[in-house]
Design a protein around this motif. Structure first.
Motif, short mmCIF file in Angstrom:
data_model
loop_
_atom_site.label_atom_id
_atom_site.label_comp_id
_atom_site.label_asym_id
_atom_site.label_seq_id
_atom_site.Cartn_x
_atom_site.Cartn_y
_atom_site.Cartn_z
N LEU A 1 0.82 -1.21 0.00
CA LEU A 1 0.00 0.00 0.00
C LEU A 1 0.85 1.26 0.00
N TYR A 2 1.86 1.27 0.83
CA TYR A 2 2.70 2.47 0.95
C TYR A 2 3.44 2.73 -0.36
N GLU A 3 4.02 1.67 -0.91
CA GLU A 3 4.78 1.83 -2.15
C GLU A 3 3.85 2.16 -3.31
N GLY A 4 2.65 1.57 -3.31
CA GLY A 4 1.71 1.81 -4.40
C GLY A 4 1.11 3.21 -4.41
N VAL A 5 0.90 3.77 -3.23
CA VAL A 5 0.24 5.08 -3.13
C VAL A 5 1.24 6.21 -2.98
N TRP A 6 2.25 6.01 -2.15
CA TRP A 6 3.23 7.07 -1.93
C TRP A 6 4.47 6.95 -2.81
N GLY A 7 4.64 5.80 -3.44
CA GLY A 7 5.78 5.62 -4.33
C GLY A 7 7.11 5.54 -3.63
N GLU A 8 7.09 5.19 -2.34
CA GLU A 8 8.31 5.11 -1.56
C GLU A 8 8.35 3.79 -0.79
N THR A 9 9.53 3.41 -0.37
CA THR A 9 9.68 2.19 0.41
C THR A 9 9.14 2.39 1.82
N TYR A 10 8.33 1.45 2.26
CA TYR A 10 7.75 1.54 3.60
C TYR A 10 8.82 1.30 4.67
N MET A 11 8.85 2.16 5.67
CA MET A 11 9.78 2.02 6.79
C MET A 11 8.99 1.56 8.01
N GLU A 12 9.43 0.49 8.62
CA GLU A 12 8.75 -0.05 9.79
C GLU A 12 8.61 1.03 10.86
N GLY A 13 7.41 1.17 11.39
CA GLY A 13 7.16 2.19 12.42
C GLY A 13 6.54 3.46 11.87
N ASP A 14 6.56 3.63 10.55
CA ASP A 14 5.96 4.82 9.94
C ASP A 14 4.43 4.75 10.12
N LYS A 15 3.85 5.81 10.66
CA LYS A 15 2.41 5.83 10.97
C LYS A 15 1.57 6.45 9.87
N THR A 16 2.21 6.90 8.78
CA THR A 16 1.48 7.63 7.73
C THR A 16 0.30 6.82 7.19
N LEU A 17 0.55 5.58 6.82
CA LEU A 17 -0.51 4.74 6.25
C LEU A 17 -1.63 4.52 7.26
N MET A 18 -1.28 4.21 8.48
CA MET A 18 -2.27 3.94 9.52
C MET A 18 -3.17 5.16 9.75
N VAL A 19 -2.56 6.33 9.75
CA VAL A 19 -3.32 7.57 9.96
C VAL A 19 -4.30 7.79 8.80
N HIS A 20 -3.83 7.59 7.58
CA HIS A 20 -4.69 7.80 6.41
C HIS A 20 -5.85 6.80 6.39
N ILE A 21 -5.57 5.58 6.79
CA ILE A 21 -6.65 4.58 6.82
C ILE A 21 -7.67 4.93 7.90
N ARG A 22 -7.20 5.44 9.03
CA ARG A 22 -8.13 5.86 10.08
C ARG A 22 -9.04 6.99 9.58
N TYR A 23 -8.46 7.99 8.92
CA TYR A 23 -9.26 9.10 8.39
C TYR A 23 -10.22 8.61 7.31
N LEU A 24 -9.74 7.68 6.48
CA LEU A 24 -10.58 7.14 5.41
C LEU A 24 -11.76 6.39 5.99
N ARG A 25 -11.52 5.61 7.02
CA ARG A 25 -12.61 4.87 7.67
C ARG A 25 -13.63 5.83 8.29
N GLU A 26 -13.16 6.92 8.86
CA GLU A 26 -14.07 7.88 9.47
C GLU A 26 -15.05 8.45 8.44
N LYS A 27 -14.60 8.53 7.20
CA LYS A 27 -15.45 9.08 6.15
C LYS A 27 -16.31 8.01 5.46
N LEU A 28 -15.78 6.80 5.34
CA LEU A 28 -16.45 5.78 4.54
C LEU A 28 -17.31 4.81 5.34
N GLU A 29 -16.89 4.49 6.55
CA GLU A 29 -17.56 3.45 7.32
C GLU A 29 -18.80 3.98 8.04
N GLU A 30 -19.80 3.14 8.16
CA GLU A 30 -20.97 3.50 8.97
C GLU A 30 -20.59 3.53 10.45
#
Length: 222
Positions: free
Chosen positions: A173-202
């Motif tokens: 996911l990180y490499e596909g969307v951000w075009g960079e190698t994922y670094m263990e411990g990076d919270k960027t993806l987790m934060v974006h998924i949380r925000y995305l769920r807040e908008k999409l999920e019931e």
């Protein structure tokens, strides 16, 4: 959001055009030459192409693009005003605009081409969501309200859509969307998924659309 692939080697005009289009809420990928253009074609809604480029000229690049994706509109943008150049450009391109030009005219021509090439919308239904993939809109079918996503949120959701029913790792996911190698411990993806769920999920606390596959990653399935 409309994605524009813009190929222009002149820094001043390239910066100006990119700024003008970005302010009008287009997503612009600006390349200084056509060497790697094919990497960006699948996501592009329209190509804006200069003629005088380093390496392959715009005529050669444009013909290659049309041979690969015939229904991808191409707008030639050039200082070359000779009739012969316009005729050659329009032998494959869908419009030809000469420099200098007003940004409003450029936008008007872009919109005309987008309307001309508009396909029937593909509608994907996922739980209570209707995803209009061509128009890049997400609608809550329960309320009939459009869900506003930021550019990166939509790219992330779009990546899931392209890989429906597949379990995707954090690295993919990180490499596909951000075009960079994922670094263990990076919270960027987790934060974006949380925000995305807040908008999409019931109920974001119990997500039904973006599933967490414990120890592996995430999945969107229909």
């Amino acid at each position: 959001m409309i994605q524009i692939l813009y190929i222009e080697d002149e820094i001043d005009i390239g910066s100006w055009v990119t700024k003008e289009l970005t302010e009008r809420e287009y997503v612009v990928t600006w390349l200084k030459n056509g060497e790697n253009a094919e990497k960006y074609l699948q996501n592009a809604d329209i190509v804006i192409l200069d003629i005088m480029l380093p390496g392959l000229d715009g005529f050669s690049i444009g013909k290659r693009i049309k041979n690969e994706i015939a229904d991808l509109p191409i707008l030639m943008l050039s200082a070359r005003t000779a009739v012969e150049d316009k005729i050659e450009g329009l032998s494959f391109a869908d419009d030809y605009l000469t420099k200098p030009f007003h940004p409003d005219e450029l936008v008007a021509r872009i919109e005309v081409l987008l309307r001309r090439f508009q396909k029937n919308e593909d509608i994907l239904e996922i739980k209570h969501l209707k995803v209009y993939t061509k128009d890049r809109r997400v609608v809550n079918s329960n309320t009939n309200e459009e869900i506003s996503l930021t550019g990166k949120q939509y790219y992330l959701f779009q990546y899931f859509i392209r890989n429906l029913n597949q379990i995707l790792t954090k690295e993919q996911l990180y490499e596909g969307v951000w075009g960079e190698t994922y670094m263990e411990g990076d919270k960027t993806l987790m934060v974006h998924i949380r925000y995305l769920r807040e908008k999409l999920e019931e109920n974001p606390a119990k997500p039904m659309i973006i599933e967490t596959i414990r120890g592996i990653g995430y999945r969107v399935k229909v």
